[in-house]
Design an enzyme around this catalytic site. Structure first.
Site, PDB file in Angstrom:
ATOM      1  CG  ASP A 211      -1.913   1.038   1.229  1.00  0.00           C
ATOM      2  OD1 ASP A 211      -1.685   1.812  -0.167  1.00  0.00           O
ATOM      3  OD2 ASP A 211      -2.791   0.401   2.037  1.00  0.00           O
ATOM      4  CD1 TRP A 403       0.160   9.196   7.682  1.00  0.00           C
ATOM      5  CD2 TRP A 403      -2.173   8.612   6.955  1.00  0.00           C
ATOM      6  NE1 TRP A 403       0.546   8.199   8.218  1.00  0.00           N
ATOM      7  CE2 TRP A 403      -1.268   8.410   8.225  1.00  0.00           C
ATOM      8  CE3 TRP A 403      -3.379   8.366   7.170  1.00  0.00           C
ATOM      9  CZ2 TRP A 403      -1.664   6.858   8.152  1.00  0.00           C
ATOM     10  CZ3 TRP A 403      -3.996   7.106   7.685  1.00  0.00           C
ATOM     11  CH2 TRP A 403      -2.800   6.149   7.989  1.00  0.00           C
TER      12      TRP A 403
HETATM   13  O1  KDG Z   1      -8.487   4.859   8.920  1.00  0.00           O
HETATM   14  C1  KDG Z   1      -7.449   4.514   8.050  1.00  0.00           C
HETATM   15  C2  KDG Z   1      -7.226   3.124   7.399  1.00  0.00           C
HETATM   16  O2  KDG Z   1      -8.554   2.317   7.633  1.00  0.00           O
HETATM   17  C3  KDG Z   1      -6.221   3.284   6.500  1.00  0.00           C
HETATM   18  O3  KDG Z   1      -4.961   3.752   6.685  1.00  0.00           O
HETATM   19  C4  KDG Z   1      -5.935   1.440   6.343  1.00  0.00           C
HETATM   20  O4  KDG Z   1      -4.250   1.862   4.153  1.00  0.00           O
HETATM   21  C5  KDG Z   1      -5.586   1.184   5.127  1.00  0.00           C
HETATM   22  C6  KDG Z   1      -5.594   0.027   4.177  1.00  0.00           C
HETATM   23  O5  KDG Z   1      -4.956  -0.525   3.296  1.00  0.00           O
HETATM   24  O6  KDG Z   1      -5.839  -0.750   5.616  1.00  0.00           O
HETATM   25 MG    MG Z   2      -4.541   1.265   2.198  1.00  0.00          MG
END
Ligand code: KDG
Ligand code: MG
Length: 403
Positions: A211, A403
């Site tokens: 990610d 972020w």
């Molecule tokens: O609340 C934000 C999160 O759910 C996120 O940062 C998680 O990117 C995420 C994921 O792929 O689980």
């Molecule tokens: Mg994610």
């Protein structure tokens, strides 16, 4: 059958959850999840002030008509708060409907298209050797698909690096968001090396996911995608923000790496172009943030026409109520791809006892009527709401970043 009561409650058994309960004159109740990380009280207030009072006396079986009433009837459409609220009502109504018909929910969504739902877990660490230890731990638990995240040297906080072994929770309690510094240059240098290291250690036995959490431009994303191709990721997620859906044309032209997108989407209009132009491979929209199962089914069907599969967002900041909704959905739809499954803490699971079960890298939603989740309200009251925020990211010159 008529709705006689609808209520929302917020609790923090380790982290905050917003839960809706709808009661009927038949003595059957349904549960919905309205959790929106860091904005819980906004959704709870929208529900209690503007939505729940409209439900009394209505037919709970009319899921589509009620969805349209809440969506069109508000005049102000879409947006994360509104769609999380509608999503929670919709999930609760599907739970209720399946209980009234005495079937597990997946039977109403088309029945089982598969025996079980493949899930991926989250391995993360501050360095590559510890990351491999985390990957081995997930593999030994039976996971066949594992997301890998590691802090790049020179970066203060890598995205997705958890504090504990099994639980990843990015929101920190307190009145203001934590602040982090980010460097795209260090990240781009490191991410291909991370994949090479994990592939060297584990060969091709595992599906590896990653990610990028919206931090790259389309051009940077294309550069990264090309370099990850030899390591054959299962997917590369959220490489660039998608407010500009057309931006994904550029990424697509330059790399064959499978792309996953959409955890922050709240309607089909956020992904219409991405789906119809086949600009992504996996759609990450999730029922509690995207208008519930009624709306997610429409997204999944449009995706199916364009050879795109689902990969619902299943982080710790959706409750077991929404997780159960996803597992029923995943079991039923044809174009299911994979399901994210971050583990909830024991404290959370105690408040939301559930029938879904994990075994050897797969989850089954269980065969209890409805969603198969309960809400222990007495226990929930022992965990009063604790505000917590997601961090804010800055570049090293002080510019606010994604972020
Ligand atoms: O609340 C934000 C999160 O759910 C996120 O940062 C998680 O990117 C995420 C994921 O792929 O689980
Ligand atoms: Mg994610």
């Amino acid at each position: 059958m008529r709705i006689v009561n609808a209520a929302v409650s917020v609790c923090s058994p380790g982290r905050a959850f917003v839960t809706v309960r709808i009661d009927t004159d038949a003595g059957i109740s349904g549960l919905g999840d309205a959790t929106l990380n860091g904005r819980e009280l906004a959704v709870a207030s929208y529900l209690s002030e503007h939505v729940l009072p409209l439900l009394e006396g209505r037919d709970p079986m009319a899921t589509e008509a009620l969805w349209q009433y809440l969506y069109r009837g508000a005049y102000w459409r879409r947006g994360p708060v509104t769609m999380a609220a509608i999503g929670a009502i919709d999930i609760a109504l599907w739970d209720l409907k399946a209980k009234a018909l005495d079937v597990p929910l997946y039977q109403l969504l088309g029945g089982a298209s598969r025996e079980k739902v493949r899930v991926y877990g989250h391995a993360s660490a501050g360095d590559l050797d510890t990351l491999c230890e985390a990957v081995a731990r997930y593999r030994d638990m039976g996971y066949e698909a594992i997301r890998i995240q590691c802090t790049p040297p020179g970066v203060e906080h890598g995205y997705g690096v958890g504090k504990g072994d099994l639980y990843y929770e990015p929101a920190t309690p307190g009145p203001r968001p934590a602040e982090e510094t980010w460097s795209t240059a260090h990240y781009l240098d490191f991410a291909p090396r991370m994949f090479a290291h994990v592939r060297d250690a584990f060969g091709w036995e595992l599906h590896l996911l990653h990610d990028a959490h919206h931090r790259l431009t389309p051009q940077e994303a294309a550069w990264l995608g090309q370099r990850l191709e030899p390591h054959r990721p299962f997917w590369l997620e959220d490489v660039a923000p998608a407010e500009l859906q057309e931006g994904y044309r550029l990424i697509r032209r330059h790399t064959t790496v499978p792309l996953a997108l959409g955890e922050v989407f709240n309607s089909i209009y956020d992904c219409r172009l991405l789906l119809t132009e086949q600009l992504i491979d996996y759609i990450r929209a999730t029922p509690s943030h995207c208008g519930g199962l009624s709306h997610l089914l429409k997204i999944a069907h449009l995706a199916e026409v364009h050879h795109i599969r689902t990969g619902c967002h299943g982080p710790t900041d959706v409750s077991p109520v929404a997780m159960a909704a996803m597992f029923h959905f995943d079991l039923a739809i044809h174009n299911f791809g994979i399901q994210e499954f971050m583990r909830h803490t024991e404290a959370t699971n105690a408040v939301f006892p559930h029938a879904y079960r994990f075994e050897d890298g797969f989850v089954h939603p269980g065969d209890v009527a409805g969603l198969g989740v309960d809400y222990d309200e007495d226990l929930a009251r022992q965990h009063p709401y604790t505000p917590a925020y997601l961090p804010v990211a800055y570049l090293d010159d002080g510019t606010v970043h994604n972020w």
